[in-house]
Scaffold this active site. Structure first.
Site, short mmCIF file in Angstrom:
data_model
loop_
_atom_site.label_atom_id
_atom_site.label_comp_id
_atom_site.label_asym_id
_atom_site.label_seq_id
_atom_site.Cartn_x
_atom_site.Cartn_y
_atom_site.Cartn_z
N CYS A 86 0.83 -1.20 0.00
CA CYS A 86 0.00 0.00 0.00
C CYS A 86 0.88 1.26 0.00
O CYS A 86 1.52 1.56 -0.99
CB CYS A 86 -0.99 -0.03 1.15
N HIS A 197 -3.51 -4.98 1.59
CA HIS A 197 -3.06 -5.16 2.97
C HIS A 197 -3.15 -6.63 3.38
O HIS A 197 -4.09 -7.03 4.07
CB HIS A 197 -3.90 -4.32 3.93
N GLU A 199 -1.50 -8.09 5.60
CA GLU A 199 -1.32 -8.19 7.05
C GLU A 199 -2.62 -8.07 7.83
O GLU A 199 -2.66 -8.36 9.03
CB GLU A 199 -0.31 -7.14 7.53
#
Length: 220
Positions: A86, A197, A199
């Site tokens: 990102c 994303h 994560e």
């Protein structure tokens, strides 16, 4: 002797804790010797690979400059395994459009042009499940759930060596380029750039993919 890697996560701003958690879930699966937060030149020099997290790319660059590590990050990204997610993708790129007035500092490493906030504001965040061929060596059991939050997109690839990994179906995004499906993940030599994303999901396959990139680089 088994090769291991020490992986750093740039911890100046943004979602670095989430990346550290995802990497730590792989400690018993992949050959990771340590996962560390990186804020200084010394910490950067101590790692074999680096993740630049999502957050606010302008802020990350400003803090890095004030901490005196921006040039070190540039050199690291050109020579060692580096993954930008990102905002990290924006920072890693050679060119960014739709930036804030006055532009912003970039690492000028990944030969792509990135459009900031390509998918709109926070309220326009979305998820989408896609099958991903580059992850099949890890697991082909299910599609990956991609999370996009004020995400950038890759609107131009500026070197034939850049490998396209993931594109969205047509219709996602806010420009004419979205009609053909926007590019949201690429690999170039030692660099990985992703708009989304990973994560923020419980699926750690993209982190596993990067760890294997780092291991391969260390054995080359």
């Amino acid at each position: 002797m088994v090769k291991t890697v020490r992986i750093g996560v740039l911890a100046l701003q943004g979602a670095f804790i989430e990346h550290i958690h995802s990497l730590n879930t792989l400690r018993g699966v992949e050959h990771i010797s340590d996962v560390v937060e990186v804020r200084t030149k010394e910490e950067l020099a101590s790692v074999d690979a680096l993740i630049i997290p999502g957050g606010e790319s302008t802020s990350i660059a400003l803090i890095a400059e004030r901490c005196g590590i921006l040039d070190d990050l540039r050199e690291f990204a050109r020579t060692k395994p580096t993954w930008g997610t990102c905002a990290g993708l924006i920072l890693l790129s050679k060119q960014a459009i739709h930036t804030k007035k006055g532009g912003q500092q970039l690492l000028n490493a990944l030969p792509v042009t990135v459009s900031r906030n390509q998918f709109g504001r926070q309220v326009d965040s979305f998820t989408i499940k896609l099958t991903t061929p580059c992850l099949e060596s890890i697991s082909s059991e299910k599609a990956f759930e991609y999370v996009f939050i004020r995400a950038p997109a890759i609107v131009s690839v500026d070197d034939p060596e850049v490998e396209s990994l993931v594109s969205l179906p047509p219709g996602y995004g806010q420009t004419e380029a979205s009609e053909n499906g926007l590019l949201v993940a690429v690999k170039y030599r030692n660099m990985l750039g992703t708009s989304f994303h990973p994560e923020l999901t419980s699926d750690n396959r993209w982190h596993q993919y990067f760890v294997r990139m780092a291991l391969d680089a260390g054995s080359a």
